[in-house]
Design an enzyme around this catalytic site. Structure first.
Site, PDB file in Angstrom:
ATOM      1  N   HIS A 108     -22.250  -0.335 -10.120  1.00 38.87           N
ATOM      2  CA  HIS A 108     -21.571  -0.716 -11.367  1.00 38.87           C
ATOM      3  C   HIS A 108     -20.599   0.414 -11.715  1.00 38.87           C
ATOM      4  O   HIS A 108     -21.023   1.482 -12.130  1.00 38.87           O
ATOM      5  CB  HIS A 108     -22.596  -0.927 -12.483  1.00 38.87           C
ATOM      6  CG  HIS A 108     -23.546  -2.044 -12.197  1.00 38.87           C
ATOM      7  ND1 HIS A 108     -23.218  -3.362 -12.397  1.00 38.87           N
ATOM      8  CD2 HIS A 108     -24.802  -2.040 -11.678  1.00 38.87           C
ATOM      9  CE1 HIS A 108     -24.241  -4.138 -12.030  1.00 38.87           C
ATOM     10  NE2 HIS A 108     -25.210  -3.354 -11.589  1.00 38.87           N
ATOM     11  N   LEU A 109     -19.314   0.164 -11.504  1.00 39.40           N
ATOM     12  CA  LEU A 109     -18.320   1.225 -11.723  1.00 39.40           C
ATOM     13  C   LEU A 109     -17.712   1.159 -13.129  1.00 39.40           C
ATOM     14  O   LEU A 109     -16.931   2.032 -13.502  1.00 39.40           O
ATOM     15  CB  LEU A 109     -17.222   1.159 -10.650  1.00 39.40           C
ATOM     16  CG  LEU A 109     -17.727   1.343  -9.207  1.00 39.40           C
ATOM     17  CD1 LEU A 109     -16.567   1.310  -8.219  1.00 39.40           C
ATOM     18  CD2 LEU A 109     -18.527   2.632  -9.044  1.00 39.40           C
TER      19      LEU A 109
ATOM     20  N   HIS B 140     -31.689  -6.211  -5.353  1.00 37.62           N
ATOM     21  CA  HIS B 140     -32.803  -5.410  -5.889  1.00 37.62           C
ATOM     22  C   HIS B 140     -34.152  -6.116  -6.035  1.00 37.62           C
ATOM     23  O   HIS B 140     -34.695  -6.196  -7.130  1.00 37.62           O
ATOM     24  CB  HIS B 140     -32.409  -4.762  -7.218  1.00 37.62           C
ATOM     25  CG  HIS B 140     -31.765  -5.678  -8.253  1.00 37.62           C
ATOM     26  ND1 HIS B 140     -32.252  -6.911  -8.574  1.00 37.62           N
ATOM     27  CD2 HIS B 140     -30.669  -5.489  -9.020  1.00 37.62           C
ATOM     28  CE1 HIS B 140     -31.499  -7.460  -9.496  1.00 37.62           C
ATOM     29  NE2 HIS B 140     -30.520  -6.624  -9.786  1.00 37.62           N
TER      30      HIS B 140
ATOM     31  N   ASP C  33     -27.819   0.016  -7.124  1.00 34.49           N
ATOM     32  CA  ASP C  33     -27.759  -0.525  -8.500  1.00 34.49           C
ATOM     33  C   ASP C  33     -27.373   0.602  -9.468  1.00 34.49           C
ATOM     34  O   ASP C  33     -27.877   0.672 -10.597  1.00 34.49           O
ATOM     35  CB  ASP C  33     -29.084  -1.184  -8.916  1.00 34.49           C
ATOM     36  CG  ASP C  33     -28.908  -2.070 -10.148  1.00 34.49           C
ATOM     37  OD1 ASP C  33     -27.768  -2.256 -10.623  1.00 34.49           O
ATOM     38  OD2 ASP C  33     -29.928  -2.576 -10.661  1.00 34.49           O
TER      39      ASP C  33
ATOM     40  N   HIS D 255     -24.676   4.751 -17.972  1.00 33.76           N
ATOM     41  CA  HIS D 255     -24.604   4.473 -19.410  1.00 33.76           C
ATOM     42  C   HIS D 255     -24.370   5.782 -20.135  1.00 33.76           C
ATOM     43  O   HIS D 255     -24.947   6.805 -19.783  1.00 33.76           O
ATOM     44  CB  HIS D 255     -25.914   3.860 -19.916  1.00 33.76           C
ATOM     45  CG  HIS D 255     -26.140   2.458 -19.462  1.00 33.76           C
ATOM     46  ND1 HIS D 255     -25.395   1.398 -19.915  1.00 33.76           N
ATOM     47  CD2 HIS D 255     -27.029   1.939 -18.568  1.00 33.76           C
ATOM     48  CE1 HIS D 255     -25.818   0.280 -19.334  1.00 33.76           C
ATOM     49  NE2 HIS D 255     -26.803   0.576 -18.498  1.00 33.76           N
TER      50      HIS D 255
HETATM   51 ZN   LIG Z   1     -29.075  -6.866 -11.181  1.00 34.06          ZN
END
Ligand SMILES: [Zn+2]
Length: 433
Positions: A62-63, A231, A304, A308
């Site tokens: 997640h970039l 995942h 994953d 944050h």
């Molecule tokens: Zn997911």
């Protein structure tokens, strides 16, 4: 053409390792062998005691760009990836806006061309990841996008998922499912078990993952199209995967470093750094995942990586967002935990060769990842020292965020250099651009 000599490493080829040097010219490997001479003006990198292998490929990063550039950008995320030994990542589409149309996908791909590693993109299955209407998969596939997912959410509507799978099959692309039946997970903040009862935190049952996985396996069986499972976290999921594969269904699956190493007992600290979706499970699940990776049932380890901002992660456990960092520590975390179960070559296959194939970034598919360390191959390489050890320090992370669950832990094995398209982007553990 800029030249580079990687000296004195052990070269990984298939399952064996042989001592040798690697001469890189431009973006490709020119020669491998013992006692190669550095041409005049070539840069020399020491690989003594280390293994030279194809660069790592992450199927699940997640970039955060566009939309949450305070938590991560394509630049910082790709730098974190490079430091972790990755030469390619698949950027997940749960951005703001979501990667559900050609213009957003084009923007992300364009930013990726300036990055420290190859940035491939996964498209959304449904518009806005809302699970209501299909995204223009055909147009997105026209940009070369091969994986599609609503990750962060599963596609709840079975009929819509069936249509998506039929459409994907026609297009020759692959759907990647985040298995979570929301009717079973609603309100769950951690794994449902003894710890959730003791801590008084609402739990998320294994059933939520296993019910959707079961549904999707039935859809795959009916439609005959491939699917990738993101995942997987429970022993039951791996059992179902084992049956599906022995039946010959065209399915692949990934597990994460944190699900391979941490349990729900960590949540007793009430530290939201351990809040992740799917949640950390029990020791028996961790053991099943390790077994599945060791015996080759599990195709890939994927991070994953979910940055944050501290501000949001520091909220009380039930208000904090799900997710933890992964890119910078993944290989060391897994090598530390699994070196008694897998050879480094086997582990690296799950980190590089096999995920490259799933994302169609491999050489056979016309890509530049996951190839052999051999003359004529792309110079996307990692130099990993399996005996070095280090302690994870939050302050030294390249990610814009700090939410790693491994801070303060001592890890075995360290990425020394990362070479991306012939350029050393990480030297002696330090990012160079
Ligand atoms: Zn997911």
């Amino acid at each position: 053409m800029p030249e580079l000599l990687i000296k004195g490493g052990r070269l990984l080829s298939g399952t064996g390792q042989a001592r040798g040097d690697v001469l890189v010219s431009g973006d490709s490997i020119l020669a491998v062998g013992e006692g190669l001479e550095a041409p005049l003006g070539a840069r020399v990198l020491e690989a003594d005691g280390a293994v030279v292998a194809p660069g790592l490929v992450d199927l699940h990063a997640h970039l955060r760009q566009p939309g949450s550039e305070v938590a991560e950008t394509i630049e910082t995320g790709s730098r974190a990836a490079a430091v972790g030994g990755y030469t390619a990542v698949v950027a997940m589409p749960n951005t703001e806006p979501a990667i559900d149309e050609v213009s957003v996908a084009r923007d992300v791909l364009a930013l990726g061309r300036q990055a420290c590693c190859e940035v491939s993109v996964a498209g959304a299955i449904t518009i806005g990841r809302k699970g209501e209407r299909l995204a223009p998969l055909g147009q997105l596939a026209g940009l070369g996008i091969h994986l599609f997912t609503d990750d962060g959410r599963g596609v709840q509507d079975a009929s819509l998922m069936r249509r998506a799978l039929e459409y994907a099959s026609d297009l020759g692309v692959v759907l990647a499912e985040h298995c979570e039946d929301e009717s079973l997970s609603a309100g769950g903040q951690m794994h449902e078990g003894a710890w959730s009862s003791r801590l008084g935190i609402p739990g998320q049952s294994r059933l939520s993952e296993e019910v959707m996985l079961g549904r999707d396996l039935a859809l795959v069986r009916s439609v005959g199209a491939p699917m990738h499972f993101l995942h997987l976290s429970t022993a039951g999921s791996l059992e179902a995967l084992r049956r599906a594969k022995s039946e010959g269904l065209p399915v692949t699956a990934e597990v994460t470093p944190h699900h391979l190493t941490l349990t729900d007992a960590e949540v007793a600290s009430y530290d939201s750094v351990y809040k992740v979706n799917p949640p950390l499970r029990e020791a028996s699940d961790v053991e099943a995942l390790r077994q599945g990776l060791a015996d080759g049932l599990v195709d890939a380890v994927a991070t994953d990586h979910a940055p944050h901002q501290a501000e949001t992660k520091e909220r009380p456990f039930d208000e904090a967002p799900f997710g933890m960092l992964g890119l910078e520590t993944a290989l060391s975390v897994c090598w530390t935990a699994l070196s008694d179960r897998l050879s480094l070559a086997e582990l690296l296959a799950a980190f590089s060769t096999r995920p490259a194939r799933i994302a169609r970034l491999d050489v056979a598919s016309g890509g530049r990842q996951g190839g052999a360390v051999a003359a004529g191959q792309p110079a996307n390489l990692v130099v990993f020292d399996p005996e070095a050890s280090y302690e994870v320090e939050r302050a030294r992370l390249c990610s814009l965020s700090r939410n790693t669950p491994f801070a303060g832990r001592k890890l075995r094995g360290r990425v020394r250099h990362t070479i991306y398209e012939g350029e050393p982007v990480v030297i002696d553990g330090e990012a160079r651009r």
